[in-house]
Design a protein around this motif. Structure first.
Motif, mmCIF file in Angstrom:
data_model
loop_
_atom_site.group_PDB
_atom_site.id
_atom_site.type_symbol
_atom_site.label_atom_id
_atom_site.label_comp_id
_atom_site.label_asym_id
_atom_site.label_seq_id
_atom_site.Cartn_x
_atom_site.Cartn_y
_atom_site.Cartn_z
ATOM 1 N N ARG A 1 0.830 -1.206 0.000
ATOM 2 C CA ARG A 1 0.000 0.000 0.000
ATOM 3 C C ARG A 1 0.869 1.263 0.000
ATOM 4 N N ARG B 1 3.927 1.458 -0.971
ATOM 5 C CA ARG B 1 4.654 1.517 -2.240
ATOM 6 C C ARG B 1 3.778 2.026 -3.382
ATOM 7 N N ARG B 2 2.513 1.610 -3.406
ATOM 8 C CA ARG B 2 1.600 2.126 -4.441
ATOM 9 C C ARG B 2 1.407 3.629 -4.279
ATOM 10 N N HIS C 1 3.540 5.699 -3.003
ATOM 11 C CA HIS C 1 4.781 6.332 -3.429
ATOM 12 C C HIS C 1 4.829 6.456 -4.957
ATOM 13 N N LEU C 2 4.455 5.376 -5.647
ATOM 14 C CA LEU C 2 4.466 5.385 -7.107
ATOM 15 C C LEU C 2 3.456 6.383 -7.643
ATOM 16 N N TYR D 1 -4.680 7.378 1.540
ATOM 17 C CA TYR D 1 -4.178 6.114 0.990
ATOM 18 C C TYR D 1 -3.572 5.247 2.094
#
Lengths: 152, 152, 152
Positions: free
Chosen positions: A71, A73-74, A76-77, A121
């Motif tokens: 979560r 990491r998503r 961050h992307l 998020y």
């Protein structure tokens, strides 16, 4: 356009620098948040990162996928995908010599929305919190900057 | 180098602004394409995004991985990996005061290739369509910009 | 701030251009390294990339996930996440008119660390090699640039 060069000294460019720096700093903090979740939950993506475990068996078990880490990491992307356009378009927009109050409004809406987006998020707040934090800058704010930039 | 500052007013910088804005806008559209595929195919990566489904069981089923969505996401990431270098190097290149026709050629080859790349990727056209759209700007166009930039 | 505009002609801006170009070139090489691993290990993420195999069965087998390819891809993404902030903050920092030797120190620490980080990541060197290459620019170098930039 002959005066574009003076825009680098302008109040708008100064405002852009400040907000771009703030939002980029926010994006960098996502790296620290990923590290924090990886360390506290003991979830790694490389075998060499698990050298605190004793046996090889234990180490292999730590190389796994965790929903909370994914979560972050998503998020961050998603930051990368949205902050890169903001920085590029915002820089060119600042050079077109826009009205200061209008520019501040755009920069603040964007930066504020990204902070709300991250909180929504990471904490998995019920929708449409995250959608609303994502949508307005995407559908209203950035296209407006784009429009002005294309008039350069 | 003493005249670098005047380059911000130049035709080349203007051309760079236009093409950089176009290619960044194209990259932003990948977000909308991902959302479109997620909504039409009902494939989500977060449980809180599935609140249109009624039961918890139904909602959990919607959190899954779909090949078409992953394809668009890979294309988006590939854009990020290539457009960021173009923007950085193109900006510095524009400040070196290159020949306008040469600069336009570079910018157009790059931006055109990225559009072909996206169509080839999303529609899964037979290779080497995508490879050709990726290769030329990567192996010819960008290194040329780099070479000039390093002469700054 | 009235003299910001002259900074584009400065030695510091020149140094920034050179180091930003080098580190972006390094990031672009990650794409080639991914392609190299994909071709030598015959690991693809799209069915249309496998047209060297003869039968459809053989082709489907080549669409798979490989730990070495994933390692290079994680390294590439980590580059993106860190080099984008460096470019944005470094550019604004260069415009604040900092001391040349200080600026060179920052740029060299950052660029050098990223090279060490990549070698440590791709070759899976024992920790804390990679952590040390990641940490110093992240915790010392970039915040220092940020601090100066916010004084613009």
């Amino acid at each position: 356009m002959a005066e574009t060069v003076h825009m680098i000294d302008s109040e708008v460019f100064l405002a852009f620098s400040t907000y771009a720096t703030i939002v980029v700093l926010k994006m960098m903090l996502m790296s620290l948040m990923t590290s924090y979740f990886r360390l506290t939950k003991q979830v790694f993506s490389n075998l060499e990162d698990t050298n605190l475990a004793k046996t090889t068996e234990d180490r292999k078990k730590l190389v796994r996928v965790d929903p909370d880490v994914e979560r972050v990491r998503r998020c961050h992307l998603n930051d990368l995908e949205n902050i890169v356009p903001f920085v590029v378009i915002g820089l060119l927009y600042a050079l077109t010599g826009p009205d200061l109050s209008m520019a501040l409004l755009h920069f603040r809406v964007f930066v504020g929305s990204r902070f709300i987006h991250t909180v929504a998020y990471v904490m998995a707040l019920p929708q449409p919190t995250r959608a609303l934090a994502f949508g307005p800058p995407f559908c209203y704010d950035q296209p407006n900057l784009l429009e002005t930039t294309l008039q350069l």
